[in-house]
Motif scaffolding. Structure first.
Motif, PDB file in Angstrom:
ATOM      1  N   TRP A 406       0.689  -1.013   0.147  1.00 45.15           N
ATOM      2  CA  TRP A 406       0.135   0.117   0.143  1.00 45.15           C
ATOM      3  C   TRP A 406       0.841   1.342   0.001  1.00 45.15           C
ATOM      4  CZ3 TRP A 406      -0.667   4.416   2.998  1.00 45.15           C
ATOM      5  CH2 TRP A 406      -1.650   4.947   2.944  1.00 45.15           C
ATOM      6  N   HIS A 411      -3.041   4.949  -2.963  1.00 43.99           N
ATOM      7  CA  HIS A 411      -4.382   4.240  -2.587  1.00 43.99           C
ATOM      8  C   HIS A 411      -4.697   5.058  -1.562  1.00 43.99           C
ATOM      9  CE1 HIS A 411      -1.126   0.896  -3.829  1.00 43.99           C
ATOM     10  NE2 HIS A 411      -1.955   1.115  -4.870  1.00 43.99           N
ATOM     11  N   GLN A 412      -6.347   4.641  -1.495  1.00 40.03           N
ATOM     12  CA  GLN A 412      -7.126   5.278  -0.457  1.00 40.03           C
ATOM     13  C   GLN A 412      -6.807   4.566   0.689  1.00 40.03           C
ATOM     14  OE1 GLN A 412      -8.907   8.039  -0.431  1.00 40.03           O
ATOM     15  NE2 GLN A 412      -8.120   8.078  -2.615  1.00 40.03           N
ATOM     16  N   ALA A 415      -7.960   0.703   1.426  1.00 38.28           N
ATOM     17  CA  ALA A 415      -7.377  -0.356   0.791  1.00 38.28           C
ATOM     18  C   ALA A 415      -6.164  -0.830   1.481  1.00 38.28           C
ATOM     19  CB  ALA A 415      -7.056   0.175  -0.690  1.00 38.28           C
ATOM     20  N   THR A 420     -10.284  -2.989  -1.697  1.00 37.54           N
ATOM     21  CA  THR A 420     -10.926  -1.946  -2.689  1.00 37.54           C
ATOM     22  C   THR A 420     -10.572  -1.417  -3.863  1.00 37.54           C
ATOM     23  OG1 THR A 420     -10.013  -0.139  -0.991  1.00 37.54           O
ATOM     24  CG2 THR A 420     -12.171  -1.194  -0.497  1.00 37.54           C
ATOM     25  N   ASN A 421      -8.876  -1.498  -4.092  1.00 37.60           N
ATOM     26  CA  ASN A 421      -8.212  -1.198  -5.030  1.00 37.60           C
ATOM     27  C   ASN A 421      -7.794  -2.296  -5.575  1.00 37.60           C
ATOM     28  OD1 ASN A 421      -5.722  -0.438  -6.802  1.00 37.60           O
ATOM     29  ND2 ASN A 421      -6.264   1.635  -5.875  1.00 37.60           N
ATOM     30  N   GLN A 423      -6.081  -2.666  -8.647  1.00 39.41           N
ATOM     31  CA  GLN A 423      -4.637  -2.700  -9.287  1.00 39.41           C
ATOM     32  C   GLN A 423      -3.631  -3.294  -7.915  1.00 39.41           C
ATOM     33  OE1 GLN A 423      -3.362  -2.660 -11.827  1.00 39.41           O
ATOM     34  NE2 GLN A 423      -5.029  -1.681 -13.013  1.00 39.41           N
ATOM     35  N   LEU A 424      -4.082  -2.722  -6.640  1.00 42.10           N
ATOM     36  CA  LEU A 424      -3.288  -3.203  -5.443  1.00 42.10           C
ATOM     37  C   LEU A 424      -3.483  -4.660  -5.196  1.00 42.10           C
ATOM     38  CD1 LEU A 424      -1.364  -2.762  -3.082  1.00 42.10           C
ATOM     39  CD2 LEU A 424      -3.326  -1.655  -1.935  1.00 42.10           C
ATOM     40  N   SER A 532     -16.615  -4.474  -0.896  1.00 36.92           N
ATOM     41  CA  SER A 532     -15.711  -3.482  -1.320  1.00 36.92           C
ATOM     42  C   SER A 532     -16.267  -2.931  -2.647  1.00 36.92           C
ATOM     43  CB  SER A 532     -14.239  -4.119  -1.774  1.00 36.92           C
ATOM     44  OG  SER A 532     -13.655  -4.309  -0.555  1.00 36.92           O
TER      45      SER A 532
END
Length: 533
Positions: A406, A411-412, A415, A420-421, A423-424, A532
């Motif tokens: 992260w 990223h928020q 995440a 929730t992300n 790509q991550l 999510s």
């Protein structure tokens, strides 16, 4: 007298003392490739009684305190009082050895004669035998256990020899102490009876991951649908912690937060850091409370008050029966092959509770900047360990990799702990796949080669070593398979599909690859994705 004659004598003794054996059971029976067990000669229905044993036929810690042994117990409270973790086992061993001095006059003589002369487990394996496991961590664990046993057995023997009127070097020899100890480890029952006990005839059934209801009560009571392996989270094993040096560290959510944010320099991230720290604290507290709730479920469903009128009963579960000619099993516990080998000396071809315990150096999973900051206070060779099962995606390890990957710039905060992300998620899943694949590639033999060798190997230590390492490799390949499915789901989400459509990849892959997908295996992860999205 042959072992078969000793078993028949035990059955005759059992009838005399009130042990009931279902007439549909053939004891003993031989099964390929040479196992001795118990066979159903006729179909056995669910909820059918297999055995009942009267209270007087339970060789329990309740009966292991005859007057003759009180002086021994009083003189060595460090062994026989509740201050010792093994005090019940030590009392059982002392009592068994004491009863053996009576010979034919012992009430338990027919039972003792029926027991194997050389019960073996993995503590008897040589260094060469252990090397066949292809698991140095397990070999180290066994060596520590064997050394501890030798030390404790010597202390125990010295205590017995201080009572020369009862014990001498012949009837309290190291060989007899080890034999009695192995009998207790491999055959004792607990949890559903008032005291740990050896239960004649009941211990003749072999182990399988099956449901069997154990009950201690009167004949008129109905046995509840309780069995010792029926926890709600029944995928969890009951294995003991492994001995290792150095001890693997635990990466809590709060530690994960500190490692990640410790790598940032000169940036004002106070608000974001506090937000994630607060969530980390809540997650750790929730995990702690969950561990506290793992209490013995027996007290909820079984009255364990001891009574001479009660009997120990084995009853097939409401959804478990046996066909005529099949072997009848009981569960010894929710044990992986590691624990079955350690305690009982055997492993299973298919073991629901099996896992691969894999360790990773921190330097394998941390970024260079994270590692640089961490090693200012800690050793870079510290390791973390995780259990990987072939039928469940390890979301704990995935969560560690997500938290380490992260980055506040991309990223928020939510995440950090949740998928929730996408790509991550894709980055974390791919890293997880690479790490596990690397560990799998370190084995000196392949899974296919091990399976081929197993088919040509007779029952032996090597046979069980092969079963063990096959099971470990199957867990890793199964984990990689689940990761691949998760990656395909995330890729579809990245391409704009909704979750319901993305999950359709599962039945498509089932048909394409002709494998049985464990639908529970990704449920925890897909549930989090659902939250999510």
């Amino acid at each position: 007298m042959s072992s078969l004659q000793h078993t028949q004598a035990l059955l005759d003794w059992g009838r005399e003392v009130g042990i009931y054996v279902n007439p549909k059971l053939l004891i003993p029976a031989v099964f390929p490739p040479g196992y001795v067990g118990v066979q159903a000669t006729e179909a056995i229905s669910p909820r059918e009684t297999l055995l009942t044993i009267p209270n007087a036929a339970l060789l329990s810690t309740k009966v292991t305190s005859p007057p003759e042994l009180q002086e021994l117990y009083s003189a060595h409270q460090e062994l026989f009082s509740s201050t010792s973790k093994e005090h019940e086992d030590y009392k059982m061993i002392a009592y068994i050895l004491f009863e053996l001095t009576k010979g034919e006059n012992s009430y338990w003589s027919p039972y003792f004669k029926s027991l194997p002369l050389d019960p073996e487990n993995m503590l008897d394996w040589t260094a060469e035998d252990l090397s066949e496991l292809q698991d140095p961590a397990l070999a180290f664990d066994i060596k520590i256990r064997a050394d501890k046993d030798k030390e404790c057995n010597k202390i125990f023997q010295n205590a017995l020899l201080e009572c020369p009127d009862i014990f001498n070097l012949e009837n309290a020899s190291m060989e007899k102490i080890i034999w009695a100890w192995r009998v207790i480890v491999t055959r004792s029952f607990g949890r559903v009876i008032p005291f740990p006990a050896l239960i004649p005839i009941a211990d003749l059934l072999n182990h399988e991951n099956c449901k069997t209801c154990y009950y201690y009560g009167s004949e008129t009571d109905m046995a509840p649908d309780y069995h010792p392996d029926g926890k709600d989270s029944d995928e969890e094993d009951d294995d003991e912690e492994i001995y290792e040096s150095p001890v693997s560290i635990l990466l809590s959510s709060q530690k994960l937060h500190r490692i990640n944010f410790g790598a940032y320099e000169g940036e004002d991230l106070d608000i974001i850091s506090k937000q994630i720290a607060a969530e980390a604290k809540k997650l750790d507290a929730r995990l702690f409370l969950e561990k506290l709730k793992v209490a013995d479920r027996v007290s909820e469903v079984v009255n364990l008050e001891e009574s001479e009128e009660k009997r120990f009963r084995m009853v097939t579960a409401k959804d478990k029966g046996y066909e005529a000619g099949s072997q009848t099993y009981i569960p010894y516990g929710r044990y992986s092959n590691r624990m079955l080998l350690t305690n009982y000396g055997f492993a299973l071809t298919e073991n629901y509770y099996n896992y691969a315990r894999i360790k990773f150096f921190l330097k394998e999973i941390l970024s260079p900047k994270q590692l640089e900051k961490l090693t200012q206070h800690y050793n870079e060779n510290m390791e973390i360990a995780f259990k990987f099962k072939k039928q469940y995606l390890n979301t704990d390890f995935l969560g560690i990799l997500r938290g380490l990957s992260w980055n506040h710039q991309f990223h928020q905060p939510q995440a950090f702990f949740s998928p929730t992300n996408f790509q991550l998620e894709l980055e974390s899943l791919n890293k997880m796949k690479i790490l596990i694949s690397q560990k799998y590639g370190e084995f000196p033999t392949t899974l296919e080669a091990d399976k081929a060798e197993l088919s040509n190997t007779n029952i032996s230590r090597r046979y069980f070593a092969l079963l063990y390492r096959i099971g470990v490799k199957e867990c890793l390949t199964g984990q990689i398979l689940l990761i691949n499915i998760a990656i395909k789901i995330i890729e579809r989400l990245i391409n704009g599909e909704n979750l319901a459509d993305a999950l359709k990849i599962i039945p498509e892959l089932e048909e394409e690859n002709n494998f049985v997908y464990h639908r529970k295996g990704l449920k925890e992860y897909t549930d989090k994705l659902q939250e999510s999205t």
